[in-house]
Design a protein around this motif. Structure first.
Motif, PDB file in Angstrom:
ATOM      1  N   LEU A 103       0.854  -1.175   0.000  1.00  0.00           N
ATOM      2  CA  LEU A 103       0.000   0.000   0.000  1.00  0.00           C
ATOM      3  C   LEU A 103       0.895   1.233   0.000  1.00  0.00           C
ATOM      4  O   LEU A 103       1.591   1.497   0.977  1.00  0.00           O
ATOM      5  CB  LEU A 103      -0.917   0.010   1.223  1.00  0.00           C
ATOM      6  N   ALA A 104       0.881   1.964  -1.104  1.00  0.00           N
ATOM      7  CA  ALA A 104       1.675   3.182  -1.227  1.00  0.00           C
ATOM      8  C   ALA A 104       0.728   4.360  -1.434  1.00  0.00           C
ATOM      9  O   ALA A 104      -0.401   4.178  -1.899  1.00  0.00           O
ATOM     10  CB  ALA A 104       2.646   3.073  -2.401  1.00  0.00           C
ATOM     11  N   PRO A 105       1.163   5.579  -1.109  1.00  0.00           N
ATOM     12  CA  PRO A 105       0.287   6.739  -1.300  1.00  0.00           C
ATOM     13  C   PRO A 105      -0.157   6.874  -2.758  1.00  0.00           C
ATOM     14  O   PRO A 105       0.673   6.915  -3.667  1.00  0.00           O
ATOM     15  CB  PRO A 105       1.171   7.912  -0.873  1.00  0.00           C
ATOM     16  N   LEU A 106      -1.451   6.941  -2.974  1.00  0.00           N
ATOM     17  CA  LEU A 106      -1.963   7.007  -4.340  1.00  0.00           C
ATOM     18  C   LEU A 106      -1.636   8.326  -5.022  1.00  0.00           C
ATOM     19  O   LEU A 106      -1.607   8.401  -6.246  1.00  0.00           O
ATOM     20  CB  LEU A 106      -3.475   6.780  -4.343  1.00  0.00           C
ATOM     21  N   ASP A 107      -1.379   9.366  -4.246  1.00  0.00           N
ATOM     22  CA  ASP A 107      -1.116  10.672  -4.842  1.00  0.00           C
ATOM     23  C   ASP A 107       0.374  10.944  -5.012  1.00  0.00           C
ATOM     24  O   ASP A 107       0.774  12.059  -5.333  1.00  0.00           O
ATOM     25  CB  ASP A 107      -1.752  11.778  -4.005  1.00  0.00           C
ATOM     26  N   SER A 108       1.217   9.914  -4.804  1.00  0.00           N
ATOM     27  CA  SER A 108       2.664  10.097  -4.947  1.00  0.00           C
ATOM     28  C   SER A 108       3.153   9.455  -6.233  1.00  0.00           C
ATOM     29  O   SER A 108       2.884   8.281  -6.483  1.00  0.00           O
ATOM     30  CB  SER A 108       3.404   9.477  -3.760  1.00  0.00           C
ATOM     31  N   PRO A 109       3.894  10.197  -7.090  1.00  0.00           N
ATOM     32  CA  PRO A 109       4.452   9.599  -8.313  1.00  0.00           C
ATOM     33  C   PRO A 109       5.628   8.687  -7.985  1.00  0.00           C
ATOM     34  O   PRO A 109       6.197   8.733  -6.885  1.00  0.00           O
ATOM     35  CB  PRO A 109       4.901  10.819  -9.122  1.00  0.00           C
ATOM     36  N   ASN A 110       5.993   7.850  -8.942  1.00  0.00           N
ATOM     37  CA  ASN A 110       7.155   6.965  -8.817  1.00  0.00           C
ATOM     38  C   ASN A 110       7.067   6.056  -7.598  1.00  0.00           C
ATOM     39  O   ASN A 110       8.054   5.820  -6.893  1.00  0.00           O
ATOM     40  CB  ASN A 110       8.448   7.790  -8.776  1.00  0.00           C
ATOM     41  N   THR A 111       5.882   5.563  -7.350  1.00  0.00           N
ATOM     42  CA  THR A 111       5.697   4.616  -6.244  1.00  0.00           C
ATOM     43  C   THR A 111       5.267   3.271  -6.821  1.00  0.00           C
ATOM     44  O   THR A 111       4.132   2.839  -6.631  1.00  0.00           O
ATOM     45  CB  THR A 111       4.664   5.129  -5.231  1.00  0.00           C
ATOM     46  N   ASP A 112       6.167   2.632  -7.570  1.00  0.00           N
ATOM     47  CA  ASP A 112       5.873   1.307  -8.118  1.00  0.00           C
ATOM     48  C   ASP A 112       5.762   0.286  -6.994  1.00  0.00           C
ATOM     49  O   ASP A 112       6.332   0.450  -5.912  1.00  0.00           O
ATOM     50  CB  ASP A 112       6.985   0.872  -9.077  1.00  0.00           C
ATOM     51  N   GLY A 113       5.056  -0.801  -7.300  1.00  0.00           N
ATOM     52  CA  GLY A 113       4.952  -1.879  -6.338  1.00  0.00           C
ATOM     53  C   GLY A 113       6.134  -2.820  -6.397  1.00  0.00           C
ATOM     54  O   GLY A 113       6.959  -2.871  -5.485  1.00  0.00           O
ATOM     55  N   ILE A 114       6.265  -3.578  -7.497  1.00  0.00           N
ATOM     56  CA  ILE A 114       7.344  -4.555  -7.670  1.00  0.00           C
ATOM     57  C   ILE A 114       7.955  -4.335  -9.045  1.00  0.00           C
ATOM     58  O   ILE A 114       7.234  -4.293 -10.044  1.00  0.00           O
ATOM     59  CB  ILE A 114       6.814  -5.997  -7.552  1.00  0.00           C
ATOM     60  N   ASP A 115       9.283  -4.214  -9.115  1.00  0.00           N
ATOM     61  CA  ASP A 115       9.976  -3.932 -10.375  1.00  0.00           C
ATOM     62  C   ASP A 115      11.054  -4.981 -10.661  1.00  0.00           C
ATOM     63  O   ASP A 115      12.218  -4.790 -10.284  1.00  0.00           O
ATOM     64  CB  ASP A 115      10.632  -2.548 -10.346  1.00  0.00           C
ATOM     65  N   PRO A 116      10.736  -6.083 -11.312  1.00  0.00           N
ATOM     66  CA  PRO A 116      11.809  -6.980 -11.771  1.00  0.00           C
ATOM     67  C   PRO A 116      12.637  -6.281 -12.854  1.00  0.00           C
ATOM     68  O   PRO A 116      12.097  -5.863 -13.875  1.00  0.00           O
ATOM     69  CB  PRO A 116      11.039  -8.178 -12.345  1.00  0.00           C
ATOM     70  N   ASP A 117      13.918  -6.158 -12.640  1.00  0.00           N
ATOM     71  CA  ASP A 117      14.793  -5.433 -13.562  1.00  0.00           C
ATOM     72  C   ASP A 117      15.968  -6.339 -13.918  1.00  0.00           C
ATOM     73  O   ASP A 117      16.721  -6.766 -13.038  1.00  0.00           O
ATOM     74  CB  ASP A 117      15.293  -4.144 -12.906  1.00  0.00           C
TER      75      ASP A 117
END
Length: 256
Positions: free
Chosen positions: A13-27
């Motif tokens: 659960l991340a702030p919905l109004d914040s940019p660049n708040t990805d959940g999971i990033d396989p890189d």
């Protein structure tokens, strides 16, 4: 940059109004299973990447064998599942099924741009339920931010063998915005058994893409031709989901 990872039964659960708040990033990762997760963010729930422009090309480590199974969530400015835009090392063999996205900006997106190079191929997404989503499927090909001025401006991405099937959606604004790049390869995009209740008068927009469709409502772009009986260009799921096959022998896997 991980290999053989299982991520199961987590809530993000991340702030919905914040940019660049990805959940999971396989890189630049191989053999990753994401299963039974709930994610709520202001950006992408899951974003699959493999390096940025010339650095991704030179590093040359693709993301592949990514399995997403039973994912629920919503976002404000991102997407349910994103591939890219940093995909210059390549992304392939992504299998996602049993997805539910609601109150979201975009469900599925592939992001790229001229100068990226790389490829996205052999993507299979099925059993998707959408509710109150602005755009169900998008190819965003003008994601033009670059790390510096040393990237190869002639490096075009290859997007091919993308299959999306068994999708239903209510209160969808736009079914698809499929934007390719002139001179690049955006081909063998296959939409099968897709039924969306769309509020826009222009449900589909396509440019510089080629593919096939069958049992799609509303009727898709002319670029997505009626699929012939003997077509072999559409990517199909030949093997069962990696994470389900390996759970019985996962003593050698990292579990998060």
């Amino acid at each position: 940059m991980n290999s053989h990872v299982i991520i199961q039964n987590i809530t993000i659960l991340a702030p919905l109004d914040s940019p660049n708040t990805d959940g999971i990033d396989p890189d630049s990762s191989d053999a990753v299973c994401i299963e039974n997760c709930y994610i709520s963010t202001g950006d992408d729930l899951i974003s699959i990447k493999s390096g940025w422009d010339e650095y991704g090309v030179s590093f040359g480590r693709p993301s592949r064998n990514i399995t997403i199974h039973k994912l629920t969530g919503h976002n404000i400015n991102g997407s349910g599942i994103a591939i890219g835009s940093e995909m210059s090392g390549g992304v392939s063999e992504v299998h996602a099924e049993n997805l539910y996205f609601f109150n979201s900006s975009t469900a599925i997106i592939i992001k790229t741009a001229s100068g990226r190079g790389g490829y996205v191929r052999n993507i299979y997404i099925s059993n998707v339920t959408l509710s109150n989503v602005e755009t169900a499927l998008r190819f965003y090909s003008n994601f033009s931010e670059h790390p510096d001025d040393y990237y190869d401006r002639k490096a075009l991405p290859v997007i091919e063998r993308i299959t999306v099937k068994d999708v239903t959606g209510d209160n969808i604004k736009v079914a698809g915005f499929l934007e390719g790049i002139e001179g690049a390869s955006f081909r063998n995009v296959c939409l099968l058994n897709v039924t969306l209740k769309v509020t826009s008068e222009s449900p589909w927009t396509c440019s510089y893409v080629q593919g096939y469709s069958d049992s799609v409502s509303p009727e898709p772009c002319k670029a997505l031709k009626k699929i012939p009986e003997d077509v072999s260009d559409c990517y199909s799921l030949s093997n069962y989901l990696w994470c389900l096959r390996t759970q019985k022998r996962n003593s050698w896997l990292h579990s998060w």
